[in-house]
Design a protein around this motif. Structure first.
Motif, short mmCIF file in Angstrom:
data_model
loop_
_atom_site.label_atom_id
_atom_site.label_comp_id
_atom_site.label_asym_id
_atom_site.label_seq_id
_atom_site.Cartn_x
_atom_site.Cartn_y
_atom_site.Cartn_z
N SER A 188 0.83 -1.21 0.00
CA SER A 188 0.00 0.00 0.00
C SER A 188 0.86 1.26 0.00
CB SER A 188 -0.93 0.00 1.22
OG SER A 188 -1.78 -1.13 1.20
N THR A 245 4.02 1.61 -1.19
CA THR A 245 4.79 1.79 -2.42
C THR A 245 3.90 2.04 -3.63
OG1 THR A 245 4.82 -0.62 -2.73
CG2 THR A 245 6.71 0.39 -1.61
N ARG A 246 2.60 1.92 -3.47
CA ARG A 246 1.70 2.14 -4.60
C ARG A 246 1.80 3.57 -5.11
NH1 ARG A 246 -4.04 -0.13 -3.46
NH2 ARG A 246 -2.70 -1.97 -3.30
N ASN A 247 1.96 4.51 -4.19
CA ASN A 247 2.10 5.92 -4.56
C ASN A 247 3.51 6.45 -4.25
OD1 ASN A 247 -0.67 6.11 -5.31
ND2 ASN A 247 -1.23 6.34 -3.16
N SER A 248 4.48 5.54 -4.26
CA SER A 248 5.85 5.92 -3.93
C SER A 248 6.78 5.54 -5.09
CB SER A 248 6.31 5.21 -2.65
OG SER A 248 7.68 5.44 -2.40
N PRO A 249 7.83 6.30 -5.32
CA PRO A 249 8.77 5.94 -6.39
C PRO A 249 9.65 4.74 -6.06
CG PRO A 249 9.55 7.88 -5.20
CD PRO A 249 8.18 7.58 -4.67
N TYR A 280 8.47 -1.95 -4.95
CA TYR A 280 7.92 -2.77 -3.85
C TYR A 280 8.95 -3.74 -3.30
CZ TYR A 280 5.00 -6.31 -1.56
OH TYR A 280 4.46 -7.20 -0.67
N GLU A 288 5.82 0.25 -15.27
CA GLU A 288 5.43 1.57 -14.81
C GLU A 288 5.91 2.66 -15.79
OE1 GLU A 288 6.85 2.16 -10.89
OE2 GLU A 288 5.59 0.60 -10.00
#
Length: 230
Positions: free
Chosen positions: A30, A32-36, A39, A152
């Protein structure tokens, strides 16, 4: 087959540790979903922090007695990773790029093993066969984070296929090479006179394993196509 080495940990503690680690993995996903940060890289960092904290925090003392065995990695985790990679790989694109994939999976892995082994032998001053054995152990990497970044960033599909295809076949190459070097190390025979037989056994084993992998993949594609027609 032993799945974990726990120093007689109670079943309740084993279940508690496993559930706790799964919860940490879900929270990491959760985050790392909005993190550069990828995972898998974030999971490694969290694992290092948990291992360090287990030596100082009494509530995490159970982590010190919970270890994964080679049987668990070899018979549970590795088959799942290989199956997932083969399932999501485009067989037609794989056949189109089969030549560079095999170059990366066999000769390139051997070169990587030799470079790692000679480097360790030069700086650590241990037997060459042992350093080559270690090189074969770590030469085959799993590009989960790399493929995730490719998806990505919208990298070309051919580049993703090359990386995924190489990771699919380099495990077989590394296993064969490791077993050959391990046999030489245990026998204490690393003379140049056996080089031809070693190379022959290596490539015959690699081709046999790759042939079985391709047959399994094409059998799956054929059954899937037949099922889709129905």
């Amino acid at each position: 087959m032993r799945l974990c080495f726990t120093h007689q940990m109670p079943v309740s503690e084993i279940v508690l540790v496993v559930m706790g680690l799964l919860a940490v993995a879900m929270l990491a996903a959760s985050f790392t979903r909005n993190s550069p940060i990828p995972y898998t890289v974030f999971l490694v960092v969290v694992g290092v922090l948990l291992s360090t904290a287990a030596n100082h925090v009494p509530a995490l003392i159970s982590l010190q007695d919970f270890h994964l065995t080679p049987d668990l990695v070899f018979f549970v985790f590795l088959p799942a990773l290989i199956f997932e990679s083969a399932l999501n790989l485009d067989a037609r694109r794989l056949l189109k790029d089969i030549a560079p994939i095999f170059v990366l999976a066999a000769p390139a892995l051997i070169i990587s093993t030799v470079i790692i082994g000679i480097g360790i032998w030069w700086y650590v001053d241990i037997e060459l066969i042992l350093s080559l054995l270690f090189g074969a152990l770590i030469a085959a990497t799993d590009p989960v984070a790399v493929v995730a970044l490719f998806k990505e960033l919208g990298a070309p599909a051919r580049l993703t296929t090359l990386v995924e295809g190489e990771s699919l076949f380099n495990d077989a190459t590394a296993i064969v090479l490791f077993n050959i070097l391990l046999g030489i190390a245990l026998a204490g025979d690393s003379t140049a006179g056996d080089a031809t037989s070693v190379v022959g056994r290596f490539f015959s084993g690699v081709l046999r394993r790759c042939y079985y992998r391709c047959c399994d993949r094409f059998r799956y594609c054929r059954n899937n196509a037949a099922h889709s027609r129905k």
